[in-house]
Design a protein around this motif. Sequence first.
Motif, PDB file in Angstrom:
ATOM      1  N   ILE A  32      84.796  28.316  40.147  1.00 30.64           N
ATOM      2  CA  ILE A  32      84.378  29.685  39.817  1.00 30.64           C
ATOM      3  C   ILE A  32      84.681  30.054  38.359  1.00 30.64           C
ATOM      4  CG2 ILE A  32      86.458  30.864  40.648  1.00 30.64           C
ATOM      5  CD1 ILE A  32      82.975  32.186  41.356  1.00 30.64           C
ATOM      6  N   GLU A  33      85.783  29.570  37.825  1.00 30.91           N
ATOM      7  CA  GLU A  33      86.147  29.924  36.448  1.00 30.91           C
ATOM      8  C   GLU A  33      85.209  29.289  35.416  1.00 30.91           C
ATOM      9  OE1 GLU A  33      88.775  26.338  37.464  1.00 30.91           O
ATOM     10  OE2 GLU A  33      87.960  28.079  38.508  1.00 30.91           O
ATOM     11  N   HIS A  34      84.386  28.337  35.868  1.00 29.61           N
ATOM     12  CA  HIS A  34      83.428  27.688  34.974  1.00 29.61           C
ATOM     13  C   HIS A  34      82.040  28.326  35.047  1.00 29.61           C
ATOM     14  CE1 HIS A  34      86.187  24.433  33.903  1.00 29.61           C
ATOM     15  NE2 HIS A  34      86.597  24.527  35.157  1.00 29.61           N
ATOM     16  N   ILE A  35      81.854  29.261  35.976  1.00 30.14           N
ATOM     17  CA  ILE A  35      80.579  29.969  36.110  1.00 30.14           C
ATOM     18  C   ILE A  35      80.519  31.055  35.038  1.00 30.14           C
ATOM     19  CG2 ILE A  35      79.174  31.406  37.662  1.00 30.14           C
ATOM     20  CD1 ILE A  35      79.462  28.493  38.619  1.00 30.14           C
ATOM     21  N   LYS A  36      79.397  31.158  34.355  1.00 27.33           N
ATOM     22  CA  LYS A  36      79.243  32.201  33.336  1.00 27.33           C
ATOM     23  C   LYS A  36      79.423  33.570  33.985  1.00 27.33           C
ATOM     24  CE  LYS A  36      76.117  29.449  30.614  1.00 27.33           C
ATOM     25  NZ  LYS A  36      74.776  28.939  30.794  1.00 27.33           N
ATOM     26  N   LYS A  37      80.080  34.476  33.259  1.00 29.91           N
ATOM     27  CA  LYS A  37      80.349  35.827  33.795  1.00 29.91           C
ATOM     28  C   LYS A  37      79.100  36.475  34.359  1.00 29.91           C
ATOM     29  CE  LYS A  37      82.630  37.031  30.019  1.00 29.91           C
ATOM     30  NZ  LYS A  37      83.325  37.808  29.001  1.00 29.91           N
ATOM     31  N   GLU A  38      77.997  36.330  33.653  1.00 29.05           N
ATOM     32  CA  GLU A  38      76.766  36.988  34.094  1.00 29.05           C
ATOM     33  C   GLU A  38      76.182  36.372  35.363  1.00 29.05           C
ATOM     34  OE1 GLU A  38      75.549  34.219  30.626  1.00 29.05           O
ATOM     35  OE2 GLU A  38      77.222  35.548  31.076  1.00 29.05           O
ATOM     36  N   ASN A  39      76.714  35.221  35.794  1.00 32.08           N
ATOM     37  CA  ASN A  39      76.214  34.563  37.000  1.00 32.08           C
ATOM     38  C   ASN A  39      77.168  34.662  38.196  1.00 32.08           C
ATOM     39  OD1 ASN A  39      73.794  33.744  35.877  1.00 32.08           O
ATOM     40  ND2 ASN A  39      74.635  31.822  35.129  1.00 32.08           N
ATOM     41  N   VAL A  40      78.319  35.272  38.030  1.00 30.10           N
ATOM     42  CA  VAL A  40      79.303  35.310  39.115  1.00 30.10           C
ATOM     43  C   VAL A  40      78.768  36.067  40.333  1.00 30.10           C
ATOM     44  CG1 VAL A  40      81.595  36.111  39.809  1.00 30.10           C
ATOM     45  CG2 VAL A  40      81.291  34.966  37.620  1.00 30.10           C
ATOM     46  N   ILE A  41      78.115  37.206  40.122  1.00 28.94           N
ATOM     47  CA  ILE A  41      77.569  37.946  41.269  1.00 28.94           C
ATOM     48  C   ILE A  41      76.486  37.119  41.957  1.00 28.94           C
ATOM     49  CG2 ILE A  41      76.254  39.989  41.980  1.00 28.94           C
ATOM     50  CD1 ILE A  41      77.775  41.558  39.794  1.00 28.94           C
ATOM     51  N   LEU A  42      75.629  36.471  41.186  1.00 30.31           N
ATOM     52  CA  LEU A  42      74.583  35.615  41.766  1.00 30.31           C
ATOM     53  C   LEU A  42      75.198  34.448  42.537  1.00 30.31           C
ATOM     54  CD1 LEU A  42      72.173  35.552  38.696  1.00 30.31           C
ATOM     55  CD2 LEU A  42      71.858  36.834  40.828  1.00 30.31           C
ATOM     56  N   PHE A  43      76.253  33.867  41.986  1.00 31.41           N
ATOM     57  CA  PHE A  43      76.972  32.780  42.655  1.00 31.41           C
ATOM     58  C   PHE A  43      77.511  33.250  44.001  1.00 31.41           C
ATOM     59  CE2 PHE A  43      80.898  30.561  43.670  1.00 31.41           C
ATOM     60  CZ  PHE A  43      80.563  29.220  43.500  1.00 31.41           C
ATOM     61  N   MET A  44      78.185  34.398  44.003  1.00 31.57           N
ATOM     62  CA  MET A  44      78.772  34.914  45.243  1.00 31.57           C
ATOM     63  C   MET A  44      77.683  35.334  46.233  1.00 31.57           C
ATOM     64  SD  MET A  44      81.990  34.416  45.081  1.00 31.57           S
ATOM     65  CE  MET A  44      82.599  35.416  46.457  1.00 31.57           C
ATOM     66  N   GLY A  55      81.684  47.581  42.813  1.00 25.96           N
ATOM     67  CA  GLY A  55      80.820  46.476  43.219  1.00 25.96           C
ATOM     68  C   GLY A  55      79.458  46.956  43.669  1.00 25.96           C
ATOM     69  N   LYS A  56      79.448  48.025  44.437  1.00 22.80           N
ATOM     70  CA  LYS A  56      78.164  48.584  44.894  1.00 22.80           C
ATOM     71  C   LYS A  56      77.341  49.083  43.708  1.00 22.80           C
ATOM     72  CE  LYS A  56      79.850  49.802  49.466  1.00 22.80           C
ATOM     73  NZ  LYS A  56      80.227  50.883  50.393  1.00 22.80           N
ATOM     74  N   ILE A  57      78.009  49.697  42.734  1.00 23.24           N
ATOM     75  CA  ILE A  57      77.313  50.163  41.530  1.00 23.24           C
ATOM     76  C   ILE A  57      76.691  48.976  40.788  1.00 23.24           C
ATOM     77  CG2 ILE A  57      77.673  51.171  39.222  1.00 23.24           C
ATOM     78  CD1 ILE A  57      79.839  52.974  40.578  1.00 23.24           C
ATOM     79  N   TYR A  58      77.389  47.836  40.803  1.00 23.74           N
ATOM     80  CA  TYR A  58      76.904  46.638  40.114  1.00 23.74           C
ATOM     81  C   TYR A  58      75.872  45.864  40.925  1.00 23.74           C
ATOM     82  CZ  TYR A  58      81.017  47.458  37.171  1.00 23.74           C
ATOM     83  OH  TYR A  58      81.969  48.008  36.347  1.00 23.74           O
ATOM     84  N   GLY A  59      75.451  46.417  42.075  1.00 29.17           N
ATOM     85  CA  GLY A  59      74.407  45.776  42.872  1.00 29.17           C
ATOM     86  C   GLY A  59      74.895  44.762  43.872  1.00 29.17           C
ATOM     87  N   ILE A  60      76.168  44.758  44.162  1.00 28.45           N
ATOM     88  CA  ILE A  60      76.702  43.818  45.155  1.00 28.45           C
ATOM     89  C   ILE A  60      76.450  44.440  46.527  1.00 28.45           C
ATOM     90  CG2 ILE A  60      78.737  42.597  45.990  1.00 28.45           C
ATOM     91  CD1 ILE A  60      79.811  42.799  43.059  1.00 28.45           C
ATOM     92  N   ASP A  61      75.366  43.990  47.162  1.00 24.45           N
ATOM     93  CA  ASP A  61      74.908  44.562  48.415  1.00 24.45           C
ATOM     94  C   ASP A  61      75.247  43.689  49.628  1.00 24.45           C
ATOM     95  OD1 ASP A  61      73.213  42.513  47.734  1.00 24.45           O
ATOM     96  OD2 ASP A  61      71.370  43.680  47.949  1.00 24.45           O
TER      97      ASP A  61
END
Length: 130
Positions: free
Chosen positions: A26-38, A91-97
């Motif tokens: 996870i620490e190697h995933i680009k910040k902008e991709n962490v939500i997509l990864f999860m 998280g909800k504000i950031y689109g984590i649904d």
Amino acid sequence: IEHNLEVFPWPIPDESASKIMAAHIIEHIKKENVILFMREVHRVLKSDGIIEIYCPYYMSKNAFADFTHQFYVTEDTFSYFCKKGKHRNYGKIYGIDFEFEEEHCGTYKEAPESNLDIYFRLRKVPAEKA
């Protein structure tokens, strides 16, 4: 399967895994991709499936020593994704649904002197409980 984990969607069927082990990934995933990864983790996990995440703890010099690390993980990092998480509203504000339940967050060896790694155990919240 050989696949770049930052190319979405992953070539894995929905709800096909009972458990995912993410050891020092996870620490190697680009910040902008962490939500997509999860989101992909949530998609491929079966209902009540588990992800175990091992990564360098942000207070460890090892977290900063590796120049390939993209971000640093604290006890609250995954609270954005967790049903009762400290930062769930953000998280909800950031689109984590989608949601997980945090079953564990702490040092890998559970010893106060161990500040090298942090360990998370998250359970996928089934759709009817979300």
